[in-house]
Design a protein around this motif. Structure first.
Motif, short mmCIF file in Angstrom:
data_model
loop_
_atom_site.label_atom_id
_atom_site.label_comp_id
_atom_site.label_asym_id
_atom_site.label_seq_id
_atom_site.Cartn_x
_atom_site.Cartn_y
_atom_site.Cartn_z
N ALA A 349 9.97 5.94 1.12
CA ALA A 349 9.11 6.82 0.33
C ALA A 349 7.91 7.26 1.14
O ALA A 349 7.24 6.44 1.77
N THR A 350 7.63 8.57 1.11
CA THR A 350 6.46 9.14 1.79
C THR A 350 5.62 9.87 0.75
O THR A 350 6.07 10.87 0.18
N PRO A 351 4.40 9.39 0.46
CA PRO A 351 3.59 10.02 -0.58
C PRO A 351 3.28 11.48 -0.28
O PRO A 351 3.07 11.87 0.88
N LEU A 352 3.25 12.30 -1.33
CA LEU A 352 2.80 13.68 -1.21
C LEU A 352 1.28 13.71 -1.12
O LEU A 352 0.59 12.77 -1.55
N ALA A 353 0.76 14.79 -0.59
CA ALA A 353 -0.70 14.94 -0.48
C ALA A 353 -1.32 14.95 -1.87
O ALA A 353 -0.75 15.50 -2.83
N VAL A 354 -2.50 14.37 -1.97
CA VAL A 354 -3.23 14.29 -3.23
C VAL A 354 -4.59 14.97 -3.04
O VAL A 354 -5.28 14.69 -2.06
N PRO A 355 -5.01 15.86 -3.95
CA PRO A 355 -6.33 16.47 -3.83
C PRO A 355 -7.43 15.41 -3.89
O PRO A 355 -7.21 14.30 -4.39
N ALA A 356 -8.61 15.76 -3.39
CA ALA A 356 -9.75 14.85 -3.47
C ALA A 356 -9.99 14.44 -4.92
O ALA A 356 -10.00 15.29 -5.82
N LEU A 357 -10.18 13.14 -5.14
CA LEU A 357 -10.32 12.64 -6.50
C LEU A 357 -11.77 12.60 -6.94
O LEU A 357 -12.67 12.31 -6.15
N ASP A 358 -11.96 12.86 -8.23
CA ASP A 358 -13.27 12.69 -8.85
C ASP A 358 -13.71 11.24 -8.64
O ASP A 358 -12.90 10.32 -8.78
N PRO A 359 -14.99 11.00 -8.33
CA PRO A 359 -15.47 9.62 -8.16
C PRO A 359 -15.20 8.72 -9.36
O PRO A 359 -15.10 7.50 -9.22
N LEU A 360 -15.08 9.32 -10.53
CA LEU A 360 -14.78 8.54 -11.73
C LEU A 360 -13.48 7.76 -11.56
O LEU A 360 -13.35 6.62 -12.03
N TYR A 361 -12.49 8.38 -10.90
CA TYR A 361 -11.20 7.73 -10.69
C TYR A 361 -11.18 7.00 -9.35
O TYR A 361 -10.69 5.87 -9.26
N ALA A 362 -11.70 7.63 -8.32
CA ALA A 362 -11.67 7.02 -6.98
C ALA A 362 -12.42 5.70 -6.96
O ALA A 362 -11.97 4.72 -6.32
N GLY A 363 -13.56 5.63 -7.66
CA GLY A 363 -14.34 4.41 -7.66
C GLY A 363 -13.60 3.24 -8.28
O GLY A 363 -13.60 2.12 -7.74
N LEU A 364 -12.94 3.48 -9.41
CA LEU A 364 -12.19 2.40 -10.06
C LEU A 364 -10.97 2.00 -9.24
O LEU A 364 -10.65 0.82 -9.13
N ILE A 365 -10.30 3.00 -8.64
CA ILE A 365 -9.15 2.70 -7.78
C ILE A 365 -9.59 1.81 -6.61
O ILE A 365 -8.93 0.81 -6.28
N ALA A 366 -10.71 2.15 -5.98
CA ALA A 366 -11.20 1.37 -4.84
C ALA A 366 -11.56 -0.05 -5.27
O ALA A 366 -11.26 -1.03 -4.56
N ASN A 367 -12.19 -0.17 -6.44
CA ASN A 367 -12.58 -1.50 -6.94
C ASN A 367 -11.35 -2.36 -7.20
O ASN A 367 -11.29 -3.52 -6.78
N VAL A 368 -10.37 -1.82 -7.89
CA VAL A 368 -9.18 -2.61 -8.22
C VAL A 368 -8.36 -2.91 -6.96
O VAL A 368 -7.75 -3.97 -6.85
N THR A 369 -8.37 -1.99 -6.00
CA THR A 369 -7.68 -2.28 -4.74
C THR A 369 -8.32 -3.47 -4.03
O THR A 369 -7.62 -4.33 -3.47
N ALA A 370 -9.65 -3.55 -4.05
CA ALA A 370 -10.33 -4.69 -3.45
C ALA A 370 -9.93 -5.98 -4.16
O ALA A 370 -9.69 -7.02 -3.50
N TYR A 371 -9.84 -5.93 -5.48
CA TYR A 371 -9.36 -7.10 -6.23
C TYR A 371 -7.94 -7.45 -5.80
O TYR A 371 -7.61 -8.64 -5.59
N GLU A 372 -7.07 -6.44 -5.68
CA GLU A 372 -5.68 -6.72 -5.30
C GLU A 372 -5.58 -7.33 -3.91
O GLU A 372 -4.72 -8.18 -3.65
N ASP A 373 -6.46 -6.92 -2.98
CA ASP A 373 -6.51 -7.56 -1.67
C ASP A 373 -6.72 -9.07 -1.83
O ASP A 373 -6.02 -9.88 -1.21
N LEU A 374 -7.73 -9.41 -2.63
CA LEU A 374 -8.07 -10.82 -2.82
C LEU A 374 -7.00 -11.56 -3.63
O LEU A 374 -6.72 -12.74 -3.38
N ALA A 375 -6.39 -10.87 -4.58
CA ALA A 375 -5.33 -11.48 -5.38
C ALA A 375 -4.13 -11.83 -4.51
O ALA A 375 -3.54 -12.92 -4.64
N LEU A 376 -3.76 -10.92 -3.61
CA LEU A 376 -2.62 -11.20 -2.74
C LEU A 376 -2.94 -12.34 -1.79
O LEU A 376 -2.09 -13.20 -1.52
N GLU A 377 -4.16 -12.38 -1.29
CA GLU A 377 -4.58 -13.49 -0.42
C GLU A 377 -4.47 -14.82 -1.17
O GLU A 377 -3.99 -15.82 -0.62
#
Length: 421
Positions: A349-377
């Motif tokens: 699978a190769t992701p399609l391009a995504v337009p720049a995201l509103d900070p409302l969504y990008a901020g939460l995505i970044a936060n939960v990704t950081a949690y997922e990093d630590l969860a996997l560890e």
């Protein structure tokens, strides 16, 4: 073509079997192996599966086994749909977080972390067995939490793609509202597993007309009701959030709500008991209507489409899957696993391009990704401190007093599944 389903004794499985039978031209299965350690459930589900194939004149052979190595031997693709600890563990995930005033849910928050800790080691062991049996086999992961589990598989070098039924559910729902074929509906689906937004709904292809404003104007009440969110919230956002966003946007309300009724796990356990009794009826040769209430709607269509594309037998060229970010969302590391539209073929699978995201969504995505990093560890290496850090990083927790209490409860309720505890 041989497929194996690990967790084949699940009450979900007849939904999958029905899809394999109906869509056999897309995915011509010659042998299907259902693998599960619960031999009693496997006998019931396997019997119904054979009757469904027979009724629909599918020539494929269905076998069952409790032996993972035997089941995955020579398989072209392996679907993972397991639940370590069963509904009993899920019931705990949905209850003990409430004691700390936090949402109790099987994939979100503290309960989701508990499920990841139980699941990742088991899935990685199964994946190694698949690799030894056939290093070219694809692994399709439907096991929650899909994002974390898929990331664990990819980081270990496995040929894996994660799958969720949220996007296909929206696609089918929007198609009904628009009175068009589902194949005409393409979603601008962006985020992480169980943390996504439909930023656009396009007719005819990824570059087609965006009819989301029309959908919201004409069907906003129905969409909001399905999401259990106020209509004015949907209108203000101008997008359609996954219903899992309710745990973030209405956290305290959901906690109060969950404290007044039985857990979803308790409901599902009762439903499963009834379903298994139905599956034991030798005259039943189709999936029962009750299964629609169990969850996993359209899972079979999504699984068939993905497997067909990965195995070079057709399938839709663009599908919503979980795979490596690889620069798609520039604010995330390349090895984060995101859930977006992707081109899918025999190379993956190769992701399609995504337009720049509103900070409302990008901020939460970044936060939960950081949690997922630590969860996997924490899932890979164990340890109380790693569990605490993952909980503290989660946006639904974020306070050390809550994180301390949740850490103690998580370990106490999951000790039998944690080798390090």
């Amino acid at each position: 073509m041989k497929l194996a389903v690990v967790g084949g004794g699940s009450t979900y499985t007849p939904e999958l079997i029905d899809g394999f039978a109906r869509l056999r031209d897309t995915l011509p299965i010659e042998e299907l192996v259902l693998v599960d350690p619960a031999a009693d459930r496997l006998d019931l589900v396997g019997g119904l599966a054979r009757r469904i194939f027979a009724k629909q004149d599918h020539a494929g052979r269905i076998t069952t086994t409790t032996d993972i190595d035997a089941g995955v031997a020579d398989a072209d693709a392996v679907l993972l749909q397991l639940r370590v600890g069963g509904q009993a563990a899920r019931n705990k995930d949905e209850t003990w977080p409430l004691e700390c005033g936090c949402v109790g849910q099987e994939t979100t928050g503290a309960g989701g972390l508990a499920k990841a800790l139980r699941t990742v080691p088991v899935v990685l062991d199964i994946a190694e067995r698949v690799r030894r049996a056939n290093p070219d086999a694809w692994i399709i992961d439907f096991t929650n939490p899909v994002g974390i589990v898929t990331r664990a598989l990819l980081q270990a070098g496995h040929k894996a793609v994660g799958l969720c039924n949220v996007a296909i559910g929206f696609q089918r729902k929007f198609a009904r509202l628009l009175d068009v074929s589902p194949s005409e509906v393409h979603l601008d689906h962006v985020g992480l597993n169980h943390l996504t937004w439909e930023l656009g709904v396009r007719l005819g292809g990824p570059d087609g007309e965006n009819v989301l404003p029309k959908l919201l104007a004409e069907h906003g009440d129905a969409i909001a009701d399905d999401l259990h969110m106020p209509r004015q919230v949907i209108d203000r956002l101008g997008v359609v959030p996954s219903y899992y966003l309710r745990y973030f946007y209405s956290h305290d309300e959901v906690v109060r709500e969950l404290g007044t009724k039985p857990s979803r796990a308790a409901e599902v356990a009762a439903m499963e008991k009834e379903l298994l009794a139905m599956y034991g009826d030798p005259t039943l040769d189709e999936k029962p209507e009750l299964l629609a209430k169990r969850g996993g709607a359209f899972y079979s269509e999504a699984a068939v489409d993905l497997a067909a594309s990965l195995l070079g037998n057709g399938g839709s060229p663009v599908q919503v899957v979980n795979t490596y970010n690889n620069g798609t969302l520039p604010f995330l590391p390349d090895d984060a696993v995101i859930e977006v539209q992707a081109r899918v073929g025999h190379d993956g699978a190769t992701p399609l391009a995504v337009p720049a995201l509103d900070p409302l969504y990008a901020g939460l995505i970044a936060n939960v990704t950081a949690y997922e990093d630590l969860a996997l560890e924490a899932a890979l290496r164990g340890g109380r401190d790693r569990v605490f850090k993952a909980l503290l990083a989660h946006p639904l927790i974020g306070q050390y007093e809550y994180a301390e209490g949740l850490t103690d409860r998580l370990i106490a309720h999951n000790r039998e599944h944690l080798a390090w505890a």
